[in-house]
Design a protein around this motif. Structure first.
Motif, PDB file in Angstrom:
ATOM      1  N   GLY A  55       0.811  -1.223   0.000  1.00 15.74           N
ATOM      2  CA  GLY A  55       0.000   0.000   0.000  1.00 15.74           C
ATOM      3  C   GLY A  55       0.839   1.265   0.000  1.00 15.74           C
ATOM      4  O   GLY A  55       0.471   2.270  -0.621  1.00 15.74           O
ATOM      5  N   GLU A  56       1.959   1.228   0.682  1.00 21.13           N
ATOM      6  CA  GLU A  56       2.842   2.399   0.698  1.00 21.13           C
ATOM      7  C   GLU A  56       3.442   2.632  -0.694  1.00 21.13           C
ATOM      8  O   GLU A  56       3.512   3.771  -1.167  1.00 21.13           O
ATOM      9  N   LEU A  57       3.846   1.566  -1.363  1.00 20.43           N
ATOM     10  CA  LEU A  57       4.360   1.682  -2.731  1.00 20.43           C
ATOM     11  C   LEU A  57       3.281   2.238  -3.660  1.00 20.43           C
ATOM     12  O   LEU A  57       3.558   3.113  -4.489  1.00 20.43           O
ATOM     13  N   VAL A  58       2.055   1.764  -3.522  1.00 18.37           N
ATOM     14  CA  VAL A  58       0.938   2.263  -4.329  1.00 18.37           C
ATOM     15  C   VAL A  58       0.761   3.760  -4.101  1.00 18.37           C
ATOM     16  O   VAL A  58       0.629   4.544  -5.047  1.00 18.37           O
ATOM     17  N   THR A  59       0.771   4.180  -2.843  1.00 15.29           N
ATOM     18  CA  THR A  59       0.615   5.602  -2.514  1.00 15.29           C
ATOM     19  C   THR A  59       1.729   6.432  -3.133  1.00 15.29           C
ATOM     20  O   THR A  59       1.475   7.499  -3.714  1.00 15.29           O
ATOM     21  N   TRP A  60       2.964   5.960  -3.041  1.00 13.07           N
ATOM     22  CA  TRP A  60       4.086   6.716  -3.619  1.00 13.07           C
ATOM     23  C   TRP A  60       3.951   6.837  -5.132  1.00 13.07           C
ATOM     24  O   TRP A  60       4.275   7.876  -5.702  1.00 13.07           O
ATOM     25  N   ILE A  61       3.490   5.775  -5.786  1.00 12.29           N
ATOM     26  CA  ILE A  61       3.282   5.837  -7.242  1.00 12.29           C
ATOM     27  C   ILE A  61       2.201   6.857  -7.561  1.00 12.29           C
ATOM     28  O   ILE A  61       2.361   7.700  -8.461  1.00 12.29           O
ATOM     29  N   GLN A  62       1.101   6.832  -6.823  1.00  8.94           N
ATOM     30  CA  GLN A  62       0.022   7.793  -7.051  1.00  8.94           C
ATOM     31  C   GLN A  62       0.497   9.223  -6.819  1.00  8.94           C
ATOM     32  O   GLN A  62       0.169  10.128  -7.586  1.00  8.94           O
ATOM     33  N   GLU A  63       1.271   9.442  -5.769  1.00  9.81           N
ATOM     34  CA  GLU A  63       1.760  10.781  -5.440  1.00  9.81           C
ATOM     35  C   GLU A  63       2.798  11.281  -6.439  1.00  9.81           C
ATOM     36  O   GLU A  63       3.031  12.493  -6.541  1.00  9.81           O
ATOM     37  N   ALA A  64       3.414  10.374  -7.182  1.00  6.60           N
ATOM     38  CA  ALA A  64       4.445  10.760  -8.156  1.00  6.60           C
ATOM     39  C   ALA A  64       3.851  11.526  -9.333  1.00  6.60           C
ATOM     40  O   ALA A  64       4.544  12.332  -9.962  1.00  6.60           O
ATOM     41  N   ARG A  65       2.600  11.290  -9.596  1.00 11.12           N
ATOM     42  CA  ARG A  65       1.940  11.943 -10.730  1.00 11.12           C
ATOM     43  C   ARG A  65       2.022  13.463 -10.565  1.00 11.12           C
ATOM     44  O   ARG A  65       1.601  14.023  -9.573  1.00 11.12           O
ATOM     45  N   GLY A  66       2.602  14.119 -11.554  1.00 17.88           N
ATOM     46  CA  GLY A  66       2.748  15.560 -11.510  1.00 17.88           C
ATOM     47  C   GLY A  66       3.973  16.037 -10.738  1.00 17.88           C
ATOM     48  O   GLY A  66       4.325  17.209 -10.801  1.00 17.88           O
ATOM     49  N   GLN A  67       4.613  15.136  -9.996  1.00 25.21           N
ATOM     50  CA  GLN A  67       5.801  15.494  -9.211  1.00 25.21           C
ATOM     51  C   GLN A  67       7.090  14.969  -9.836  1.00 25.21           C
ATOM     52  O   GLN A  67       8.160  15.509  -9.589  1.00 25.21           O
ATOM     53  N   PHE A  68       6.984  13.876 -10.592  1.00 27.47           N
ATOM     54  CA  PHE A  68       8.135  13.231 -11.216  1.00 27.47           C
ATOM     55  C   PHE A  68       7.855  13.039 -12.692  1.00 27.47           C
ATOM     56  O   PHE A  68       6.696  13.040 -13.122  1.00 27.47           O
ATOM     57  N   ASP A  69       8.928  12.846 -13.445  1.00 27.75           N
ATOM     58  CA  ASP A  69       8.797  12.631 -14.882  1.00 27.75           C
ATOM     59  C   ASP A  69       8.799  11.153 -15.245  1.00 27.75           C
ATOM     60  O   ASP A  69       8.377  10.785 -16.344  1.00 27.75           O
ATOM     61  N   ALA A  70       9.304  10.304 -14.348  1.00 27.97           N
ATOM     62  CA  ALA A  70       9.358   8.865 -14.595  1.00 27.97           C
ATOM     63  C   ALA A  70       9.540   8.139 -13.274  1.00 27.97           C
ATOM     64  O   ALA A  70       9.988   8.718 -12.275  1.00 27.97           O
ATOM     65  N   ILE A  71       9.201   6.863 -13.309  1.00 29.21           N
ATOM     66  CA  ILE A  71       9.400   5.975 -12.162  1.00 29.21           C
ATOM     67  C   ILE A  71      10.247   4.800 -12.622  1.00 29.21           C
ATOM     68  O   ILE A  71      10.017   4.247 -13.702  1.00 29.21           O
ATOM     69  N   VAL A  72      11.207   4.430 -11.800  1.00 31.37           N
ATOM     70  CA  VAL A  72      11.947   3.184 -11.976  1.00 31.37           C
ATOM     71  C   VAL A  72      11.633   2.368 -10.740  1.00 31.37           C
ATOM     72  O   VAL A  72      11.829   2.830  -9.616  1.00 31.37           O
ATOM     73  N   ILE A  73      11.114   1.169 -10.936  1.00 27.04           N
ATOM     74  CA  ILE A  73      10.658   0.375  -9.801  1.00 27.04           C
ATOM     75  C   ILE A  73      11.178  -1.052  -9.865  1.00 27.04           C
ATOM     76  O   ILE A  73      11.150  -1.682 -10.920  1.00 27.04           O
ATOM     77  N   ASN A  74      11.664  -1.506  -8.728  1.00 24.00           N
ATOM     78  CA  ASN A  74      11.932  -2.927  -8.531  1.00 24.00           C
ATOM     79  C   ASN A  74      10.835  -3.405  -7.575  1.00 24.00           C
ATOM     80  O   ASN A  74      10.950  -3.239  -6.365  1.00 24.00           O
ATOM     81  N   PRO A  75       9.763  -3.955  -8.117  1.00 25.54           N
ATOM     82  CA  PRO A  75       8.654  -4.362  -7.266  1.00 25.54           C
ATOM     83  C   PRO A  75       8.948  -5.613  -6.441  1.00 25.54           C
ATOM     84  O   PRO A  75       8.134  -6.013  -5.607  1.00 25.54           O
ATOM     85  N   ALA A  76      10.098  -6.247  -6.683  1.00 24.44           N
ATOM     86  CA  ALA A  76      10.513  -7.445  -5.948  1.00 24.44           C
ATOM     87  C   ALA A  76       9.384  -8.480  -5.999  1.00 24.44           C
ATOM     88  O   ALA A  76       8.813  -8.697  -7.052  1.00 24.44           O
ATOM     89  N   ALA A  77       9.045  -9.080  -4.878  1.00 26.45           N
ATOM     90  CA  ALA A  77       8.036 -10.150  -4.869  1.00 26.45           C
ATOM     91  C   ALA A  77       6.670  -9.679  -5.353  1.00 26.45           C
ATOM     92  O   ALA A  77       5.886 -10.481  -5.880  1.00 26.45           O
ATOM     93  N   TYR A  78       6.378  -8.379  -5.226  1.00 15.35           N
ATOM     94  CA  TYR A  78       5.089  -7.872  -5.699  1.00 15.35           C
ATOM     95  C   TYR A  78       4.977  -7.920  -7.228  1.00 15.35           C
ATOM     96  O   TYR A  78       3.886  -7.792  -7.771  1.00 15.35           O
ATOM     97  N   THR A  79       6.087  -8.121  -7.905  1.00  9.55           N
ATOM     98  CA  THR A  79       6.079  -8.284  -9.358  1.00  9.55           C
ATOM     99  C   THR A  79       5.074  -9.345  -9.768  1.00  9.55           C
ATOM    100  O   THR A  79       4.339  -9.189 -10.739  1.00  9.55           O
ATOM    101  N   HIS A  80       5.051 -10.418  -9.003  1.00  9.35           N
ATOM    102  CA  HIS A  80       4.319 -11.628  -9.369  1.00  9.35           C
ATOM    103  C   HIS A  80       2.935 -11.712  -8.737  1.00  9.35           C
ATOM    104  O   HIS A  80       2.211 -12.664  -8.995  1.00  9.35           O
ATOM    105  N   THR A  81       2.582 -10.711  -7.907  1.00 13.64           N
ATOM    106  CA  THR A  81       1.337 -10.811  -7.154  1.00 13.64           C
ATOM    107  C   THR A  81       0.458  -9.572  -7.173  1.00 13.64           C
ATOM    108  O   THR A  81      -0.714  -9.668  -6.838  1.00 13.64           O
ATOM    109  N   SER A  82       0.997  -8.422  -7.538  1.00 13.25           N
ATOM    110  CA  SER A  82       0.279  -7.180  -7.246  1.00 13.25           C
ATOM    111  C   SER A  82      -0.404  -6.544  -8.446  1.00 13.25           C
ATOM    112  O   SER A  82       0.213  -5.830  -9.244  1.00 13.25           O
ATOM    113  N   ILE A  83      -1.699  -6.745  -8.506  1.00 16.72           N
ATOM    114  CA  ILE A  83      -2.518  -6.018  -9.469  1.00 16.72           C
ATOM    115  C   ILE A  83      -2.644  -4.570  -9.010  1.00 16.72           C
ATOM    116  O   ILE A  83      -2.751  -3.654  -9.827  1.00 16.72           O
ATOM    117  N   ALA A  84      -2.571  -4.337  -7.701  1.00 13.65           N
ATOM    118  CA  ALA A  84      -2.651  -2.974  -7.167  1.00 13.65           C
ATOM    119  C   ALA A  84      -1.499  -2.108  -7.677  1.00 13.65           C
ATOM    120  O   ALA A  84      -1.707  -0.945  -8.045  1.00 13.65           O
TER     121      ALA A  84
END
Length: 153
Positions: A55-84
């Motif tokens: 949930g914290e990662l989701v919030t940071w991604i949402q908050e990045a909109r308009g604040q950053f130009d790009a995201i680089v993410i290593n979702p680790a284990a959430y790669t394989h499980t997270s539709i969120a």
């Protein structure tokens, strides 16, 4: 100045002490230091964050909109499980590069599926900490290309 957000997913805070045969001996601080040096040399504002909580990662991604130009993410284990996380990347509407230290396609079958790959600009895996450098450079190159091709430039 171009702004890139780097997100590290769960258990990456344990780099350097866990499964060194897979993830190497560099710590997360080592990787963040390497990224900070790259950002300074590239003239990019880079912010790096790590969380074990989806949930914290989701919030940071949402908050990045308009604040950053790009995201680089290593979702680790959430790669394989997270539709969120996938949905958050879609809603952020910004270039996102997925990175992994190990080659997820050479690992267990359950690790070979990424929910983010289909909505990411691209995916880089298997190059250890260099995956992050390749990821931020790819994000920067993409942003600069878009800026050069925009009608207002």
């Amino acid at each position: 100045m171009i702004r890139i957000l780097v997100l590290h997913g769960p258990n990456l805070n344990m780099l350097g002490v866990r499964e060194e045969n897979i993830y190497g001996t560099q710590t997360l601080n080592d990787i963040n230091g390497m990224l900070a040096t790259w950002a300074k040399d590239a003239g990019v504002h880079l912010e790096a964050k790590q969380s074990n909580r989806e949930g914290e990662l989701v919030t940071w991604i949402q908050e990045a909109r308009g604040q950053f130009d790009a995201i680089v993410i290593n979702p680790a284990a959430y790669t394989h499980t997270s539709i969120a996380l996938r949905d958050a990347v879609l809603s952020a509407e910004m270039p996102t590069v997925e990175v992994h230290l190990s080659n997820i396609y050479q690992r267990e079958e359950f690790r070979q599926h990424s929910y983010l790959a289909g909505v990411a600009l691209g995916q880089i895996s298997g190059f250890g900490s260099t995956s992050y450098l390749l990821g931020v450079q790819a994000a920067l190159d993409h942003i600069q290309s878009k800026l050069q091709s925009s009608p207002s430039s």
